[in-house]
Write a protein that holds these residues in place. Structure first.
Motif, short mmCIF file in Angstrom:
data_model
loop_
_atom_site.label_atom_id
_atom_site.label_comp_id
_atom_site.label_asym_id
_atom_site.label_seq_id
_atom_site.Cartn_x
_atom_site.Cartn_y
_atom_site.Cartn_z
N ASP A 1 0.82 -1.21 0.00
CA ASP A 1 0.00 0.00 0.00
C ASP A 1 0.86 1.26 0.00
O ASP A 1 0.39 2.33 0.40
N SER B 1 -5.14 -5.50 -1.60
CA SER B 1 -6.01 -4.33 -1.42
C SER B 1 -7.45 -4.64 -1.83
O SER B 1 -8.35 -3.83 -1.58
N ARG C 1 -9.86 -4.13 0.76
CA ARG C 1 -10.17 -2.78 1.21
C ARG C 1 -10.79 -1.94 0.11
O ARG C 1 -11.76 -1.22 0.33
N GLU C 2 -10.22 -2.00 -1.10
CA GLU C 2 -10.72 -1.19 -2.20
C GLU C 2 -11.60 -1.96 -3.17
O GLU C 2 -12.08 -1.40 -4.15
N ARG D 1 -10.67 -3.99 -5.39
CA ARG D 1 -10.05 -4.00 -6.71
C ARG D 1 -8.57 -4.30 -6.56
O ARG D 1 -8.01 -4.16 -5.48
N VAL E 1 -5.04 -3.01 -7.17
CA VAL E 1 -4.49 -1.67 -7.34
C VAL E 1 -3.16 -1.75 -8.09
O VAL E 1 -2.22 -2.42 -7.66
N GLU F 1 -1.35 4.61 -9.66
CA GLU F 1 -1.62 5.47 -8.51
C GLU F 1 -0.50 6.50 -8.30
O GLU F 1 -0.77 7.67 -8.02
#
Length: 406
Positions: free
Chosen positions: A264, A290, A293-294, A296, A298, A303
Motif C-alpha cells: 500500500d 487491497s 479494502r478497495e 479491486r 491496485v 496510482e
C-alpha cells in the motif's frame, strides 16, 4: 557474440554511389520505420534516422542524406528506442557477496569488488534491450554501501569497459528487510530510524563544513549530503514511503529516490509528490491484498503517476524478477491502468533523470551515449522481438547472428 555475417548481410547503401570500402567507416547510420526519442519533447519520427559516431549519437531525427563514409543499416520495418535503464539490480555478482551483514551501517562499502563482467545474466539482459544497470548491495542492513552504474556490454566484458560511475550512488534499506535479530539496535523501525539519523546528523554537519576532517569511511556518505551522489532507498508500505520522504528529503535534502514502494505504498504517493521525490517502483507493481479494502486490484504505477510523483520509474530487483523482463514491468503496469507511454519513460528516461545519468543515457539525443535498440514493434509489447542492440555505438547483440537469447 556478434558474428562476421553482420557486415555482409546487414549493411547496405542508401545510394548507389555510397559504397562500403575497406577503410574504417566514419560512423554508422540506422534507418528505421519508427524512431522513439524519449526526449523532453517526446519526438517521434516515422521513418527516422540515427547517426552514430564513435560512442555517441551524432544525429537523431527525420530522414536526410547520410554523410559520406557512413555504414548504413536499413530496416524500415523496425522501431528504434533508447536502451532500458534499471536502478535496482543485483545480477552483477554472486548473491552471497552482495551484502555484508556484520554491522547495520556500512557507508564505507562498495559493490564494485563483487562485479563480475562475465555474469551470464548480463548477456540475457542485453538481448532484451536493457543497457544500463545500477548494481547494488542487498537490503539486509540499513546502509549496505554504494553501488555501481554499468553498461551491459558483451563484446569486451571488463570493469573498465562497462562501468559508467563508481560509486554510482548509495543503497539504503529503510524497513522490513534490515530489521535485525542480532541483539543490537535496529530490530525495530524505531531502532532503524535512530541508527540512520544518528549517523546522518553527524555527517550532514561535517559535509557542510569545508574545514572539517572526514573519516575516510564517511567520504561517500558526505558526497550524498552534498548532492554529488544520489541515494536509492528500499522501503515498502505507506508508512515506509512517508518515512523515507521525511528523512531523506525533508530532513536532509538529499537527491533521493524511493525504491519499491510496494503493497500500500501508493497511499503515500501524494506526500512523495508534494516533496518532489521520485519513486522507483517494483518488483511488486500490483497490490492484490487491497481487494479486501478497495474491492479491486491496485496498480501501483497508475496510482503514483496519478498523484503526480515526478520521474516515476520501474525496477525488477533482479533476480527477483529476471532482468530481461524489465520491459514487462511496464507492460503489466499499463495493463493495470497506467499510461503506456509514461511506462516507457519509466524504464528509459525517468530512471536516468532521477539518478544523475540523464546527460548520457535514457533518451536518443545528439551528444548522448549511442545506446540504441531496434525491435519489431512497441518496446512494451511482449510480441515484439529485439533484433539489434547497440551500446556506446558498438553492436552488442544481433538476433540473426547470436540467436534468440531471450
Amino acid at each position: 557474440m556478434v558474428g562476421a555475417s553482420y557486415i555482409t548481410a546487414g549493411l547496405i547503401s542508401l545510394a548507389a554511389a555510397q559504397l562500403v570500402s575497406n577503410s574504417e567507416p566514419e560512423g554508422m547510420a540506422l534507418v528505421v520505420g519508427k524512431l522513439l526519442t524519449l526526449d523532453e519533447s517526446d519526438k517521434i519520427f516515422n521513418p527516422g534516422l540515427i547517426l552514430m559516431r564513435g560512442s555517441k549519437l551524432e544525429y537523431v531525427g527525420e530522414l536526410r542524406e547520410v554523410p559520406e563514409g557512413y555504414e548504413v543499416l536499413k530496416h524500415e520495418e523496425l522501431w528504434a528506442w533508447p536502451g532500458l535503464v534499471d536502478l535496482h539490480s543485483h545480477i552483477h555478482g554472486p548473491g552471497r557477496d552482495l551484502n555484508d551483514m556484520v554491522k547495520p551501517l556500512n557507508p564505507e562499502l562498495r559493490a564494485s569488488p563483487t562485479f563480475d563482467p562475465f555474469e551470464e545474466r548480463i548477456e540475457v539482459a542485453t538481448a532484451a534491450g536493457v543497457t544500463t544497470l545500477f548494481g547494488i548491495p542487498g537490503s539486509g542492513t540499513s546502509i549496505s554501501g554504494f553501488g555501481l552504474v554499468y553498461k551491459t556490454k558483451r563484446s569486451e566484458p571488463s570493469y573498465d569497459n562497462m562501468v559508467v560511475r563508481d560509486p554510482g550512488g548509495m543503497k539504503v534499506a529503510q524497513n522490513f528487510n534490515p530489521q535485525r535479530g542480532a541483539g543490537d539496535v535496529g530490530n525495530t523501525w524505531c531502532g532503524l530510524a535512530f541508527n540512520l539519523e544518528h549517523l546522518n546528523d553527524r555527517v550532514s554537519r561535517l559535509a557542510s563544513d569545508d574545514e572539517a576532517e572526514l573519516d575516510w569511511q564517511l567520504e561517500n556518505l558526505a558526497r550524498v549530503h552534498r548532492g554529488e551522489l544520489p541515494v536509492l532507498i528500499h522501503c515498502a508500505s505507506a508508512e515506509g514511503v512517508a518515512a523515507v520522504v521525511r528523512m531523506w528529503k525533508v530532513r536532509y535534502g538529499t537527491d533521493c529516490v524511493v525504491s519499491h514502494g510496494s503493497w500500500d505504498g501508493w497511499m503515500a504517493a501524494g506526500f512523495a509528490a508534494k516533496h518532489g521525490v521520485p519513486v522507483n517502483h517494483g518488483p511488486r507493481t500490483a497490490n492484490m491484498l487491497s481487494t479486501r479494502r478497495e474491492d479491486r486490484v491496485v496498480g501501483g504505477a497508475a496510482e503514483y503517476t496519478a498523484a503526480g510523483v515526478p520521474l516515476f520509474s520501474l525496477n525488477t530487483d533482479a533476480p527477483v524478477i529476471p532482468q530481461e523482463q524489465l520491459f514487462l514491468q511496464g507492460s503489466m503496469s499499463a495493463r493495470l491502468g497506467a499510461d503506456a507511454y509514461h511506462m516507457l519513460r519509466a524504464v528509459t528516461t525517468h530512471p536516468a533523470q532521477s539518478f544523475q545519468l540523464a546527460d548520457r543515457v535514457g533518451s536518443l539525443e545528439s551528444g548522448k551515449d549511442a545506446d540504441v535498440v531496434l525491435s519489431t514493434g512497441d518496446p512494451l509489447d511482449p510480441r515484439s522481438r529485439v533484433e539489434f542492440v547497440f551500446i556506446d555505438g558498438q553492436l552488442e547483440y544481433s538476433r540473426a547472428d547470436d540467436g534468440q537469447i531471450f
